[in-house]
Motif scaffolding. Structure first.
Motif, PDB file in Angstrom:
ATOM      1  N   ALA A   1       6.448   0.187   5.246  1.00  0.00           N
ATOM      2  CA  ALA A   1       5.493   0.643   4.228  1.00  0.00           C
ATOM      3  C   ALA A   1       5.740  -0.074   2.905  1.00  0.00           C
ATOM      4  O   ALA A   1       4.795  -0.501   2.225  1.00  0.00           O
ATOM      5  CB  ALA A   1       5.594   2.164   4.045  1.00  0.00           C
ATOM      6  N   GLN A   2       7.030  -0.237   2.572  1.00  0.00           N
ATOM      7  CA  GLN A   2       7.351  -0.942   1.321  1.00  0.00           C
ATOM      8  C   GLN A   2       6.976  -2.424   1.419  1.00  0.00           C
ATOM      9  O   GLN A   2       6.527  -3.028   0.438  1.00  0.00           O
ATOM     10  CB  GLN A   2       8.837  -0.801   1.003  1.00  0.00           C
ATOM     11  CG  GLN A   2       9.273   0.630   0.673  1.00  0.00           C
ATOM     12  CD  GLN A   2       8.490   1.205  -0.487  1.00  0.00           C
ATOM     13  OE1 GLN A   2       8.156   0.514  -1.448  1.00  0.00           O
ATOM     14  NE2 GLN A   2       8.158   2.492  -0.401  1.00  0.00           N
TER      15      GLN A   2
ATOM     16  N   ARG B   1       3.330  -2.535   0.852  1.00  0.00           N
ATOM     17  CA  ARG B   1       3.008  -2.226  -0.542  1.00  0.00           C
ATOM     18  C   ARG B   1       3.249  -3.463  -1.410  1.00  0.00           C
ATOM     19  O   ARG B   1       2.391  -3.866  -2.212  1.00  0.00           O
ATOM     20  CB  ARG B   1       3.891  -1.058  -0.991  1.00  0.00           C
ATOM     21  CG  ARG B   1       3.795  -0.730  -2.443  1.00  0.00           C
ATOM     22  CD  ARG B   1       4.445   0.634  -2.738  1.00  0.00           C
ATOM     23  NE  ARG B   1       4.642   0.798  -4.160  1.00  0.00           N
ATOM     24  CZ  ARG B   1       5.845   0.795  -4.747  1.00  0.00           C
ATOM     25  NH1 ARG B   1       6.944   0.656  -4.032  1.00  0.00           N
ATOM     26  NH2 ARG B   1       5.937   0.938  -6.059  1.00  0.00           N
ATOM     27  N   LEU B   2       4.413  -4.083  -1.221  1.00  0.00           N
ATOM     28  CA  LEU B   2       4.721  -5.286  -1.998  1.00  0.00           C
ATOM     29  C   LEU B   2       3.735  -6.406  -1.669  1.00  0.00           C
ATOM     30  O   LEU B   2       3.258  -7.121  -2.556  1.00  0.00           O
ATOM     31  CB  LEU B   2       6.160  -5.732  -1.704  1.00  0.00           C
ATOM     32  CG  LEU B   2       6.632  -7.009  -2.391  1.00  0.00           C
ATOM     33  CD1 LEU B   2       6.536  -6.874  -3.910  1.00  0.00           C
ATOM     34  CD2 LEU B   2       8.077  -7.333  -1.992  1.00  0.00           C
ATOM     35  N   SER B   3       3.377  -6.530  -0.386  1.00  0.00           N
ATOM     36  CA  SER B   3       2.449  -7.585   0.022  1.00  0.00           C
ATOM     37  C   SER B   3       1.098  -7.405  -0.652  1.00  0.00           C
ATOM     38  O   SER B   3       0.547  -8.351  -1.229  1.00  0.00           O
ATOM     39  CB  SER B   3       2.254  -7.569   1.546  1.00  0.00           C
ATOM     40  OG  SER B   3       3.476  -7.787   2.192  1.00  0.00           O
ATOM     41  N   LEU B   4       0.563  -6.190  -0.590  1.00  0.00           N
ATOM     42  CA  LEU B   4      -0.762  -5.954  -1.167  1.00  0.00           C
ATOM     43  C   LEU B   4      -0.750  -6.190  -2.671  1.00  0.00           C
ATOM     44  O   LEU B   4      -1.661  -6.814  -3.227  1.00  0.00           O
ATOM     45  CB  LEU B   4      -1.232  -4.530  -0.851  1.00  0.00           C
ATOM     46  CG  LEU B   4      -1.579  -4.287   0.620  1.00  0.00           C
ATOM     47  CD1 LEU B   4      -1.985  -2.832   0.840  1.00  0.00           C
ATOM     48  CD2 LEU B   4      -2.704  -5.220   1.060  1.00  0.00           C
ATOM     49  N   ALA B   5       0.307  -5.705  -3.320  1.00  0.00           N
ATOM     50  CA  ALA B   5       0.381  -5.896  -4.772  1.00  0.00           C
ATOM     51  C   ALA B   5       0.433  -7.385  -5.106  1.00  0.00           C
ATOM     52  O   ALA B   5      -0.264  -7.857  -6.017  1.00  0.00           O
ATOM     53  CB  ALA B   5       1.609  -5.177  -5.328  1.00  0.00           C
TER      54      ALA B   5
ATOM     55  N   PHE C   1      11.209  -4.181  -7.336  1.00  0.00           N
ATOM     56  CA  PHE C   1       9.792  -4.281  -6.968  1.00  0.00           C
ATOM     57  C   PHE C   1       9.025  -5.098  -7.993  1.00  0.00           C
ATOM     58  O   PHE C   1       8.253  -5.998  -7.640  1.00  0.00           O
ATOM     59  CB  PHE C   1       9.168  -2.890  -6.844  1.00  0.00           C
ATOM     60  CG  PHE C   1       7.691  -2.934  -6.540  1.00  0.00           C
ATOM     61  CD1 PHE C   1       7.237  -3.168  -5.252  1.00  0.00           C
ATOM     62  CD2 PHE C   1       6.752  -2.785  -7.560  1.00  0.00           C
ATOM     63  CE1 PHE C   1       5.883  -3.220  -4.974  1.00  0.00           C
ATOM     64  CE2 PHE C   1       5.391  -2.847  -7.288  1.00  0.00           C
ATOM     65  CZ  PHE C   1       4.965  -3.058  -5.997  1.00  0.00           C
TER      66      PHE C   1
ATOM     67  N   THR D   1       7.701 -11.818   1.579  1.00  0.00           N
ATOM     68  CA  THR D   1       8.218 -10.585   0.950  1.00  0.00           C
ATOM     69  C   THR D   1       9.579 -10.203   1.519  1.00  0.00           C
ATOM     70  O   THR D   1      10.320  -9.467   0.869  1.00  0.00           O
ATOM     71  CB  THR D   1       7.273  -9.388   1.158  1.00  0.00           C
ATOM     72  OG1 THR D   1       7.105  -9.175   2.557  1.00  0.00           O
ATOM     73  CG2 THR D   1       5.929  -9.604   0.493  1.00  0.00           C
TER      74      THR D   1
ATOM     75  N   GLU E   1      12.480  -3.067   1.386  1.00  0.00           N
ATOM     76  CA  GLU E   1      11.457  -3.403   2.369  1.00  0.00           C
ATOM     77  C   GLU E   1      12.084  -3.460   3.766  1.00  0.00           C
ATOM     78  O   GLU E   1      13.267  -3.118   3.936  1.00  0.00           O
ATOM     79  CB  GLU E   1      10.721  -4.694   1.990  1.00  0.00           C
ATOM     80  CG  GLU E   1      11.560  -5.874   1.642  1.00  0.00           C
ATOM     81  CD  GLU E   1      12.273  -6.406   2.838  1.00  0.00           C
ATOM     82  OE1 GLU E   1      13.500  -6.242   2.883  1.00  0.00           O
ATOM     83  OE2 GLU E   1      11.624  -6.979   3.745  1.00  0.00           O
TER      84      GLU E   1
ATOM     85  N   GLU F   1       9.677   3.240   6.963  1.00  0.00           N
ATOM     86  CA  GLU F   1       9.638   3.333   5.501  1.00  0.00           C
ATOM     87  C   GLU F   1       9.724   1.924   4.904  1.00  0.00           C
ATOM     88  O   GLU F   1       9.005   1.574   3.969  1.00  0.00           O
ATOM     89  CB  GLU F   1      10.788   4.218   5.016  1.00  0.00           C
ATOM     90  CG  GLU F   1      11.140   4.113   3.542  1.00  0.00           C
ATOM     91  CD  GLU F   1       9.993   4.508   2.625  1.00  0.00           C
ATOM     92  OE1 GLU F   1       9.050   5.181   3.106  1.00  0.00           O
ATOM     93  OE2 GLU F   1      10.012   4.121   1.436  1.00  0.00           O
TER      94      GLU F   1
END
Lengths: 222, 258, 220
Positions: free
Chosen positions: A22-23, A26-30, A91, A163, A173, A19
């Motif tokens: 995944a966070q 998510r933070l990396s892509l954003a 976030f 991140t 994360e 999990e």
């Protein structure tokens, strides 16, 4: 006393760690998306040839490249809300701070790529009557983007690693979830080692894939 | 010469820092003229050509196109140029570079289509048909799908000529088009240029190929230190040079002749 | 409208100064160590010996493909469990940052050595030089010059990384700032001042790297 390894603790906390991963992604892509957008704007401002646009861009780029990302994170999370009167989620704060921070680096990648396009290409495009925006869109950027891919990838990897700092804002994360798992199990060696392995597998695996893609890109131009 | 000149320069000056490269050039180009520009390196011949389509902005003086001055004069005599006006001018003045400057990420055909598509906004089918015709004209009908890196220097330069022709320019500028080619590839490019000359196009050519200049040109200029030292028909300029500088220049070409 | 107030920061300037000293000490130790160990690793990677080169490559990739914060946390919390040696936060941070820097420096050495033209090796060998002498007399002197911009950048990156040591309770600049911020409830002032301090300390390094790069561009 010989240390008794117990990797079942990793297995037990694996859902938590995944999990967290995944966070992390998510933070990396954003932040990569935000950084690419901010970086492009900063680079175009810097290359515009107009001082009132170029200088603020240079100031932002130089400041964020010469200060620690952890300071950016803390500033956005703790200090910025005082200025804007709105509290930010961990976030949102991490994404904003990392976007601007990486944007400063991406800006330099864009700029180096654009500057690397030979003068003859600009002239060839201008000589058939292209306007500046057309020269940029049709000739300079397509050539520059190819050359930017390796440094972009390198920067994106740096960003993924950065991140992990969001753990200090209690954003869930990978590293933060590992800290949670350690506080429950008292098994720092197994869990932090597992975290290192997970990061390594993701980043090293991705770097192998990217190397192949870059090879192919290089072959297309020849 | 009753027609208005197509292109005219008026006291054209170009400086790079302290260096004066063009020192007051007055030149009128009539429609249909083929002008060969000679001069040793540093004489300003390439800069003159590059000022005509504003690859370089002149430091002082004006360029007139079809009798109308390019750019707008300010209150203190300085001339301002808007990039979009210059872009509109350049679509009517074609240029061929010493280094070809083909776009490496486009095929030969796409290179030739790029101007008509992007600048003139032609539909794809029409632009492609026209581009194929231009490639055929330079003898490369079968190499349209090749990327520039796969073409020889001579082929690349012929694609570059087709790219310039696709814009239907009123004037063609050639900036040492064969200087970076291997000797055995020079001929194929010169033959294409000669064929264009026979169509009666207006052309200016900076070159070191004296023999070609002699047969190609209706008029020859000799530049030295940013000024036009000689200007006249090729027969007189090349066979009976008056200026000492030009005599020395020509002598260098015959030194190792056989 | 928020009224900024910097008196608490001024009253605690000695705290920040002490933090800055620890930051600088951490940087100097890690950089010196990283440069030295990195040289060894870089030479091993350039040696052409697979049995030596492969473990060195693994070391380099592990440190380059994991976050430095994870490395510091590992050395502070996990390493003592393995060795039974409880380190101070400063030691763990210095160790983690030094090893991290050595991995990056190894790549800089390797790249610099690889950038030297083959003709230099051949000329040296033609004079009868062995590998070690060739490396010391011919290759490294040329390569090190080309590496200087990359090392300068590494120094800058390391300077920024030292802030991460605050997470494992090293009382460096960032730690003192976090402490001050939570004690005074003045995060805006504290973190703004801290950002400016870091900038003032690190930016001269950036300027230096620009000068070095400009000079090298002129020479080549």
């Amino acid at each position: 006393m010989e240390y008794q390894w117990d990797f079942s603790v990793v297995a037990r906390h694996l859902p938590l760690l995944l999990e967290g991963l995944a966070q992390t992604l998510r933070l990396s892509l954003a932040a990569i998306a935000g950084g690419l957008a901010i970086g492009l704007v900063l680079a175009l401002m810097r290359l515009s040839g107009r001082r009132w646009l170029a200088w603020p861009a240079i100031a932002v780029i130089e400041f964020f490249r010469a200060t620690p990302p952890l300071v950016h994170l803390f500033w956005v999370f703790y200090a910025l809300p005082i200025l804007i009167g709105v509290n930010l989620s961990p976030f949102a704060a991490a994404m904003l701070a990392l976007s601007v921070q990486s944007g400063a680096f991406f800006a330099e990648v864009y700029r180096a790529g654009i500057v690397s396009v030979e003068r003859g290409q600009w002239e060839g495009a201008r000589a058939i009557g292209m306007r500046p925006a057309q020269v940029m869109r049709r000739v300079v950027l397509p050539l520059a983007l190819r050359r930017m891919v390796p440094p972009f990838v390198e920067r994106a990897f740096e960003l993924v690693k950065t991140t992990a700092l969001a753990a200090t804002l209690a954003y869930g994360e990978l590293l933060y979830q590992a800290m949670v798992a350690v506080s429950r199990s008292y098994r720092p060696l197994e869990i932090y080692s597992a975290v290192a392995v997970i990061f390594f597998l993701v980043l090293f695996g991705a770097s192998l894939v990217m190397r192949r893609i870059e090879d192919r890109l290089r072959r297309v131009e020849r | 010469m009753t027609e208005a000149p197509l292109l005219r320069t008026e006291a054209l000056v170009k400086r790079f820092g302290d260096l004066t490269v063009l020192d007051g050039i007055d030149l009128a180009v009539q429609p249909g003229e083929r002008i060969a520009i000679l001069g040793s390196s540093g004489s300003g011949k390439s800069t003159l050509l590059r000022c005509l389509n504003f690859m370089e902005l002149p430091t002082a003086g004006r360029v007139h196109f079809h009798g109308a001055p390019v750019g707008t004069a300010g209150s203190r005599g300085e001339v301002r140029y808007r990039e979009r006006d210059l872009a509109d001018l350049r679509r009517r003045i074609g240029m061929v570079f010493q280094q070809f400057n083909l776009f490496p990420h486009m095929t030969a055909l796409e290179n030739v289509m790029e101007g008509p598509r992007t600048v003139l906004g032609q539909p794809r089918a029409a632009a492609e048909a026209a581009a194929r015709a231009e490639l055929a004209r330079v003898g490369l009908a079968d190499r349209g799908d090749a990327y520039p890196a796969r073409l020889s220097g001579g082929q690349q330069q012929r694609v570059a000529i087709a790219r310039a022709l696709a814009m239907q320019p009123e004037v063609l500028l050639f900036d040492e088009p064969t200087s970076s080619l291997d000797p055995e590839l020079v001929g194929e490019v010169l033959r294409v240029i000669r064929a264009l000359a026979e169509e009666g196009r207006t052309m200016l050519l900076v070159t070191h190929e004296l023999g070609f200049a002699y047969h190609f040109a209706t008029r020859v200029l000799f530049l030295h230190d940013g000024r036009i030292l000689e200007d006249g028909p090729p027969e007189r300029i090349l066979k009976t040079p008056r200026e000492e500088r030009l005599q020395q220049f020509l002598a260098r070409f015959t030194e190792f002749g056989f | 409208m928020y009224q900024p107030d910097f008196t608490d920061i001024l009253l605690n300037v000695d705290l920040l100064a002490r933090g800055a000293w620890i930051t600088i000490a951490l940087w100097a130790i890690a950089f010196a160590f990283g440069l030295a160990v990195g040289l060894g690793l870089g030479l091993v990677r350039s040696s052409g010996n697979r049995w030596l080169s492969l473990p060195a490559a693994a070391y380099v990739e592990v440190f380059r493909n994991t976050p430095v914060l994870v490395q510091l946390v590992w050395f502070y919390y996990a390493f003592p469990v393995l060795t039974g040696w409880q380190m101070s936060g400063f030691t763990a941070a210095a160790l983690g940052l030094a090893l991290n820097t050595s991995a990056y420096c190894a790549e800089i050495y390797r790249g610099g050595i690889a950038s030297i033209a083959r003709g230099q090796w051949e000329a040296g060998r033609a004079l009868g030089m062995g590998w070690a002498r060739l490396m010391r007399r011919i290759i490294l002197p040329q390569a090190v010059r080309r590496m200087i911009p990359a090392f300068t950048n590494r120094g800058i990156e390391l300077g920024k990384m030292t802030a991460i040591a605050s997470v494992i309770a090293v009382h460096e600049l960032m730690y003192e700032a976090r402490l001050l911020s939570s004690q005074t409830f003045r995060p805006l002032e504290v973190f703004t001042v801290i950002a400016v301090i870091y900038f003032i300390v690190i930016y001269p390094g950036t300027l230096l790297s620009y000068r070095i790069e400009a000079r090298m561009a002129r020479r080549s």
